[in-house]
Design a protein around this motif. Structure first.
Motif, PDB file in Angstrom:
ATOM      1  N   LEU B 116      27.025   2.050 -11.933  1.00  0.00           N
ATOM      2  CA  LEU B 116      26.104   0.998 -11.481  1.00  0.00           C
ATOM      3  C   LEU B 116      24.795   1.590 -10.970  1.00  0.00           C
ATOM      4  O   LEU B 116      23.746   0.947 -11.014  1.00  0.00           O
ATOM      5  CB  LEU B 116      26.764   0.172 -10.366  1.00  0.00           C
ATOM      6  N   ASN B 117      24.868   2.837 -10.505  1.00  0.00           N
ATOM      7  CA  ASN B 117      23.678   3.506  -9.988  1.00  0.00           C
ATOM      8  C   ASN B 117      22.490   3.375 -10.940  1.00  0.00           C
ATOM      9  O   ASN B 117      21.421   2.918 -10.565  1.00  0.00           O
ATOM     10  CB  ASN B 117      24.038   4.977  -9.737  1.00  0.00           C
ATOM     11  N   LEU B 120      21.273  -0.270 -11.488  1.00  0.00           N
ATOM     12  CA  LEU B 120      20.460  -0.768 -10.383  1.00  0.00           C
ATOM     13  C   LEU B 120      19.064  -0.156 -10.412  1.00  0.00           C
ATOM     14  O   LEU B 120      18.080  -0.831 -10.131  1.00  0.00           O
ATOM     15  CB  LEU B 120      21.154  -0.470  -9.042  1.00  0.00           C
ATOM     16  N   GLN B 121      19.001   1.126 -10.802  1.00  0.00           N
ATOM     17  CA  GLN B 121      17.689   1.773 -10.888  1.00  0.00           C
ATOM     18  C   GLN B 121      16.827   1.128 -11.970  1.00  0.00           C
ATOM     19  O   GLN B 121      15.632   0.904 -11.773  1.00  0.00           O
ATOM     20  CB  GLN B 121      17.852   3.265 -11.198  1.00  0.00           C
ATOM     21  N   GLU B 124      15.369  -2.209 -11.043  1.00  0.00           N
ATOM     22  CA  GLU B 124      14.221  -2.203 -10.123  1.00  0.00           C
ATOM     23  C   GLU B 124      12.909  -2.103 -10.874  1.00  0.00           C
ATOM     24  O   GLU B 124      11.877  -2.510 -10.388  1.00  0.00           O
ATOM     25  CB  GLU B 124      14.338  -1.022  -9.159  1.00  0.00           C
ATOM     26  N   LEU B 151      30.495  -9.914 -11.557  1.00  0.00           N
ATOM     27  CA  LEU B 151      29.494  -8.851 -11.667  1.00  0.00           C
ATOM     28  C   LEU B 151      28.136  -9.445 -12.054  1.00  0.00           C
ATOM     29  O   LEU B 151      27.090  -9.061 -11.540  1.00  0.00           O
ATOM     30  CB  LEU B 151      29.945  -7.817 -12.706  1.00  0.00           C
ATOM     31  N   GLU B 154      26.645 -10.929  -9.059  1.00  0.00           N
ATOM     32  CA  GLU B 154      26.151  -9.886  -8.144  1.00  0.00           C
ATOM     33  C   GLU B 154      24.831  -9.302  -8.632  1.00  0.00           C
ATOM     34  O   GLU B 154      23.934  -9.027  -7.862  1.00  0.00           O
ATOM     35  CB  GLU B 154      27.177  -8.747  -8.032  1.00  0.00           C
ATOM     36  N   LEU B 155      24.762  -9.075  -9.951  1.00  0.00           N
ATOM     37  CA  LEU B 155      23.598  -8.371 -10.497  1.00  0.00           C
ATOM     38  C   LEU B 155      22.435  -9.314 -10.804  1.00  0.00           C
ATOM     39  O   LEU B 155      21.278  -8.898 -10.796  1.00  0.00           O
ATOM     40  CB  LEU B 155      23.978  -7.603 -11.763  1.00  0.00           C
ATOM     41  N   ARG B 190      19.183  -8.545  -8.927  1.00  0.00           N
ATOM     42  CA  ARG B 190      19.507  -8.390  -7.517  1.00  0.00           C
ATOM     43  C   ARG B 190      18.446  -7.538  -6.831  1.00  0.00           C
ATOM     44  O   ARG B 190      18.023  -6.503  -7.337  1.00  0.00           O
ATOM     45  CB  ARG B 190      20.863  -7.671  -7.443  1.00  0.00           C
ATOM     46  N   LEU B 192      17.710  -4.960  -4.221  1.00  0.00           N
ATOM     47  CA  LEU B 192      18.552  -3.985  -3.515  1.00  0.00           C
ATOM     48  C   LEU B 192      18.284  -4.024  -2.012  1.00  0.00           C
ATOM     49  O   LEU B 192      17.168  -4.236  -1.572  1.00  0.00           O
ATOM     50  CB  LEU B 192      18.282  -2.575  -4.031  1.00  0.00           C
TER      51      LEU B 192
END
Lengths: 466, 258, 81
Positions: B116-117, B120-121, B124, B151, B154-155, B190, B192
């Motif tokens: 997921l790292n 998420l990057q 952004e 999921l 969430e995302l 999402r 962060l």
């Protein structure tokens, strides 16, 4: 905003960012990464419904495959088995291809004669181009079509990172990176591919060492030479599967010598022209996965086998023509080839070979696959034998030309250690972007090959063993 | 950003998409079956080579779905896109400056947290992200059950589950890509949550970044984070890429920046 | 949260035991690499096994297995659990 004011503004912005950064005790960059992971943790917790992912296959397998007791023997065993399957499996299709292609050569030959084509054209096209291509295809295609899928299978299974894990400590002693072992594995298929694979190594110094030493792993183009000589001089008395097993043993031994030389040269480079400390290694060990056989076969045939074969054929065809011309153009009573071989002979004798062999290696620079056909062609044109269908006949041909066990060993060692093929050198130039390092990639193996064969030959002769 | 400018930026990365082709970037960690997804979608219609000026493999391939043409770019497999290595830099720059119409991030269902790292990057930088949770077959074998709709919630971006080696879920992925480029999907990635000190630092520098007037191209908040992470090079690249009017300009500016 | 003064280097963690990551003393690219793989302060890490010749060592981090050399692991402080 104009360009100059914009530049000023950016500079100002950077300065401000720096002031803010410095006003915090913790590094903001670290905090940011940790925070992103905190988000990932939170999300995972919410969406993973159950996770019993603990005692799985990977753990159990690794208990053996990376263990103190089984780790290294298993790697050797895998290597031995792959070679054995490749060698014994390739025998029959190789023979069939050779028979088919060489009978086609006869038909072609007759066609040329019937059409009344001039002898030189007939010679260049049939005995030069076609003969070389036929040899390369029949000798190379079957082992590659077996080796590459097996290798891809190991890759897909996830075993290769374990090889790096097992061997990293040795590489660390040579002040290089365990991932070098992966580039070596790739080198078994093709050194040019191995050199490209060196991209996975982070440290430029260690990457360069991996590039410069990749050649000490024999590629598919060199295996046939090792296999043929190993079979002829090593295990001639044995037959069938036993023979294939013994040859696989000999080849494994040769490979271990190559691996040893890789470590030795890496060790020396790390303490001389590429001085430096071992950097770090971070290696992920992904879970083992059951490979999809169909996609393994498809990818290895399309991406690797066909690719390497195409390259070999495109080199073998013109090289075959040139060699035929060199062998059949006479200056005085003697062909150019014989002149060259005669001139090289003293050097070659010092390292336990003869002028023809050394010339074959030199002319084989475009691709190692053609070294053997060149040698045979030059022996044949200087001798009496015309037909050459079995290894027994090849043995006779070699012995007729004064080969001893020492010649055989030297040729195998020279095959293992000598300069990289043209494609690998070109690739090295592309990857390093430097003429200097490309030259080093040529000089280092060449020096090693001459030195090793010279010392061996002189020692044996001194002791009166050869 | 006008269409011409976009094409120039893409060409800088060696991407020659036809004008009616949608450009899809494929990102993700190594060993997650990214190339399996790529091969399954593009088949033999691929072209491989290097990224311009870099010794890093580049693969592009095309496919069609419902009379719509896609050009898919397989980015180097990386654990992060914070540009510590050439591969990460290529992946980041491509997403930033070549402006793919959609970026697909492939995740390994058996190690979601680590994977997921990168998702998420990416989220952004661009909101047009589709998350492809691959290796569901492996997860099932390991008795891992994932709540994919959860999921997605969430995302805030579409999530598609696949087992690419079995060819499962790929049609759903194509359908989702189709809907995305036809603007029938709403992306609400999402936001962060950062720790207070990071948020505070962002608040300090954000007004200044907003003065740059680049909000149309890049999220100011993300630029702020990169600056706080000491990514000095990025700002120079940003101005080089986004203000240049021709390919030559870009080359000159970028090489000056470097 | 209790303050734990018993920080040890990650390289000294024994096989089969777990720890929480404390301070990361590494620099440059490696420091980033390690964090990108999810080894960030507070993360739970389990020591899985050592290589056949004693180095490197494989650790379980966020469901993945990562191998590190002794020298590198030495510079990561951890709190054994």
């Amino acid at each position: 905003m104009s360009i100059t004011t914009e530049k000023d503004f950016l500079q100002e912005l950077n300065k401000e960012a720096e002031t803010i950064r410095l006003s915090y005790v913790t590094k903001l960059g670290d905090r940011i990464i940790a925070d992103i992971y905190k988000n990932a943790e939170q999300i995972s917790k919410n969406v993973i419904l159950n996770d019993t992912n603990k005692k799985n296959w990977t753990l159990k397998l690794d208990n053996y495959l990376t263990s103190k007791i089984f780790g290294y023997p298993f790697m050797l065993l895998v290597l031995g088995i792959i070679l054995w399957i490749t060698i014994s499996g390739a025998n029959l299709p190789s023979d069939m291809l050779a028979t088919a292609l060489f009978s086609l050569q006869e038909i072609l030959s007759r066609g040329f004669l019937d059409l009344g084509a001039p002898a030189w054209l007939h010679g260049i096209l049939v005995f030069g181009v076609f003969h070389s291509v036929a040899w390369v295809v029949s000798v190379m295609l079957p082992p590659m079509a077996i080796f590459f899928p097996l290798f891809t299978l190991l890759e897909d299974l996830g075993y290769l990172p374990r090889v790096a894990f097992n061997l990293d400590n040795l590489f660390k002693k040579a002040k290089t990176c365990g991932k070098q072992s992966l580039t070596m594995c790739m080198g078994f298929g093709c050194n040019a591919a191995g050199v490209v694979a060196c991209r996975i190594i982070d440290s430029p110094r260690e990457r360069l060492i991996a590039v410069l030493t990749n050649n000490f792993v024999p590629c598919n183009g060199r295996f046939p030479i090792l296999i043929a000589i190993g079979t002829i001089f090593g295990v001639g008395a044995l037959t069938g599967q036993l023979q294939a097993l013994a040859v696989a043993g000999i080849i494994t031994g040769v490979i271990l010598i190559g691996v040893f030389v890789t470590f030795a040269v890496s060790w020396i480079l790390s303490r001389s022209i590429l001085k430096g400390e071992a950097s770090s290694m971070v290696l992920e060990l992904p879970p083992y996965r059951r490979p999809k056989i169909a996609s393994v076969v498809y990818r290895s045939i399309i991406d690797r086998t066909i690719f390497v074969l195409k390259r070999a054929v495109s080199v073998a065809a013109p090289a075959g023509a040139i060699i035929w011309i060199v062998a059949n153009t006479y200056i005085g009573e003697i062909s150019i080839l014989n002149h060259l071989a005669g001139w090289l002979n003293p050097f070659a004798q010092a390292i336990g070979m003869d002028g023809y062999i050394l010339l074959a290696f030199i002319l084989g620079l475009p691709a190692n696959e053609i070294v053997f056909p060149i040698l045979i062609m030059s022996y044949i044109s200087s001798g009496t034998m015309i037909e050459l269908e079995s290894l027994a006949e090849l043995r006779l041909l070699f012995i007729d030309h004064g080969w001893t066990w020492l010649t055989a060993v030297n040729v195998m060692l020279f095959t293992l250690l000598h300069w990289p093929c043209g494609t690998t050198l070109l690739t090295t130039h592309k990857e390093t972007g430097s003429k200097k390092w490309t030259l080093a990639a040529f000089i280092i193996p060449t020096t090693v090959a001459f030195t090793v064969c010279f010392i061996l030959t002189q020692t044996v002769r001194l002791l009166g063993l050869g | 950003m006008n269409k011409g400018h976009k094409m120039i930026l893409r060409e800088h990365f060696g991407i020659k998409a036809k004008s009616d082709q949608y450009v899809i970037a494929l990102a993700g960690n190594p060993n997650v079956g990214k190339s399996t997804v790529f091969n399954a979608l593009t088949g033999l219609r691929q072209h491989t080579g290097n990224w311009p000026g870099k010794t890093v493999d580049n693969a592009q391939g095309s496919f069609s779905f419902k009379d719509t043409d896609f050009l898919m770019i397989d980015l180097p497999g990386t654990y992060s896109i914070l540009t510590n290595t050439v591969e990460e830099e290529i992946a980041r720059d491509f997403i930033c400056f070549a402006v793919p119409d959609v970026t697909v991030v492939v995740l390994d269902a058996t190690s979601l947290e680590r994977n997921l790292n990168i998702a998420l990057q990416v989220m952004e930088i661009t909101s047009k992200v589709i998350v492809c949770v691959n290796l569901l077959d492996e997860a099932k074998k390991n008795k891992i059950t994932l709540n994919l709709p959860g999921l997605e919630k969430e995302l805030g971006v579409p999530v598609v589950g696949t087992s690419a080696r079995q060819g499962i879920g790929l049609d759903k992925l194509k359908e989702m890509l189709y809907l995305a480029v036809k603007e029938q999907v709403i992306f609400r990635p999402r936001q962060l949550h950062y720790s207070p000190e990071v948020e505070e630092a962002i608040a300090q520098i954000l007004p200044k970044i907003e003065q740059l007037g680049l909000s149309d191209y890049l999220h100011p908040r993300w630029l702020a984070l990169r600056l706080l992470d000491n990514d000095e090079m990025l700002l120079r690249k940003v101005s080089a890429y986004l203000t240049a009017n021709s390919d030559d300009d870009i080359y000159r500016e970028v090489s000056m920046a470097l | 949260m209790t303050v734990d003064f018993n920080a040890i280097p990650l390289s000294q963690l024994s096989i089969g035991s777990s720890c929480r990551i404390g301070e990361i003393g590494l620099n440059g690219l490696l420091r980033r690499r390690i964090q990108d793989l999810g080894i960030t302060p507070g993360t739970t890490v389990e020591c899985l096994r050592r290589g056949p010749s004693g180095d490197p060592t494989a650790y379980v981090v966020r469901g993945t297995t990562i191998a590190l050399r002794k020298e590198d692991a030495y510079q990561i402080n951890v709190f054994p659990i």
